[in-house]
Design a protein around this motif. Structure first.
Motif: not given
Length: 356
Positions: A72, A223-224, A171, A202, A169
């Motif tokens: 990650e 992140a993932d 960030v 993220i 998503v």
């Protein structure tokens, strides 16, 4: 000159210059000795390519610091590279929480991604009503700074979580998070979400601000695993040089974290002194600062900036930030003698010109 000041690709280093007392750039004065020693020890290795072992050590340091698996973590050649990689996610519509750092907008526009500017009103704190009212439902990317540059606002982690939505998503730019401190408990990084393993968030981090390494370009992204894989696809080999990898290992490691603890406490004290000095001149911070910089508003920001420059002091104009304007100036937190010099210069300018 004014056109340049309003350009979105202008950064604080454009306002500074050799020989000026620098309040324009949000970077500490220089690297600590333990980082310099580690970098110096590896200078003989510069004839060789960066090694997998160096990269693994840097990744391990980041993983230990944030309690996340190596899968990650993506090491970056400066935090700004993280924004350049975002178009690889196939973004269709980005919403940028403004005012904030200009690089995400530049990177997304260069990739042709439609952008909605979510401009907050002063004091620039994102609330639940703002999320529902201002952020388009079809925005599949939302970018927010925390703490936000240049306002020095620190949003609660719960606000970051509230930005999450199906198909989106989020960030979070945490370039200055390592110097944030809870004023009550003294806890460092009280609102960071770097350790939250949310699959749709993220976090972009930098070591260059706190450790005085802006010329080295080093940061990382959390992140993932699936997001990391998509961002890494087609990336050039040896994305980071040996010295950047060494710097990451040292700065994010145990000794680096102890250093951050010390610097965060010092900066909080210096910031309080700066705020007191400004208030003595009748200048109230634009919002309660929680980062290593303070945003102020004066009658003639560009005029004050030039008058200070004539006196050997560089400050950052906020004229090119979305939602701000030429009356705003960002002041980096410096030590007591430098702060006293700035306050004296502002007092002189205010008394002779009325620009404040």
């Amino acid at each position: 000159m004014s056109g340049d000041l309003f350009s979105p690709d202008r950064h604080g280093d454009s306002d500074s210059a050799a020989g000026l007392l620098d309040f324009a750039v949000n970077v500490r004065e220089g690297p600590p000795r333990f980082v310099l020693d580690a970098l110096g020890a590896r200078l003989p290795d510069l004839a060789r390519y960066p090694t997998a072992a160096d990269e693994a050590r840097a990744v391990a340091a980041v993983a230990a610091a944030h309690g996340r698996p190596a899968e990650e973590i993506l090491l970056l050649s400066g935090a700004a590279e993280g924004f350049e990689l975002l178009p690889r996610l196939g973004i269709r519509h980005a919403a940028l929480i403004q005012p904030s750092f200009t690089e995400p907008e530049l990177a997304l526009r260069a990739a042709g991604i439609p952008i909605t500017q979510v401009v907050l009103e002063r004091p620039w704190r994102l609330g639940a009503d703002d999320i529902a009212r201002l952020i388009p439902a079809d925005a599949d990317l939302v970018v927010i700074g925390n703490p936000t540059n240049p306002t020095s606002v620190l949003h609660p982690a719960a606000t970051i979580e509230a930005l999450r939505a199906p198909g989106r998503v989020v960030v979070v730019d945490e370039a200055f998070a390592d110097l944030t401190v809870d004023p009550g408990s003294g806890e460092r990084e009280p609102e960071s979400v770097a350790a939250r393993r949310w699959p749709d968030v993220i976090v972009v981090r930098s070591i260059t601000k706190t450790f005085g390494l802006a010329g080295l370009r080093a940061g990382y992204l959390l992140a993932d695993r699936e997001i990391i894989e998509r961002l890494s696809m087609g990336r050039r080999p040896w994305a980071l040089g040996t010295l950047a990898l060494v710097a990451l290992t040292e700065c994010v490691g145990a000794q680096g974290q102890r250093y951050c603890d010390e610097v965060a406490a010092t900066v909080a004290g210096y910031r309080a002194g700066l705020v007191d000095g400004l208030r003595g001149l009748g200048i109230e911070p634009a919002v309660r600062p929680q980062a290593p910089f303070v945003l102020i508003e004066v009658r003639d920001g560009l005029g004050v900036k030039e008058r200070l420059r004539e006196r050997g002091i560089a400050v950052r104009s906020a004229a090119n930030f979305v939602g701000l304007g030429p009356g705003y100036l960002r002041l980096a937190v410096r030590d007591e003698p430098a702060t006293a010099h700035l306050v004296d210069a502002l007092r002189t300018i205010g008394g002779s010109s009325g620009l404040l």
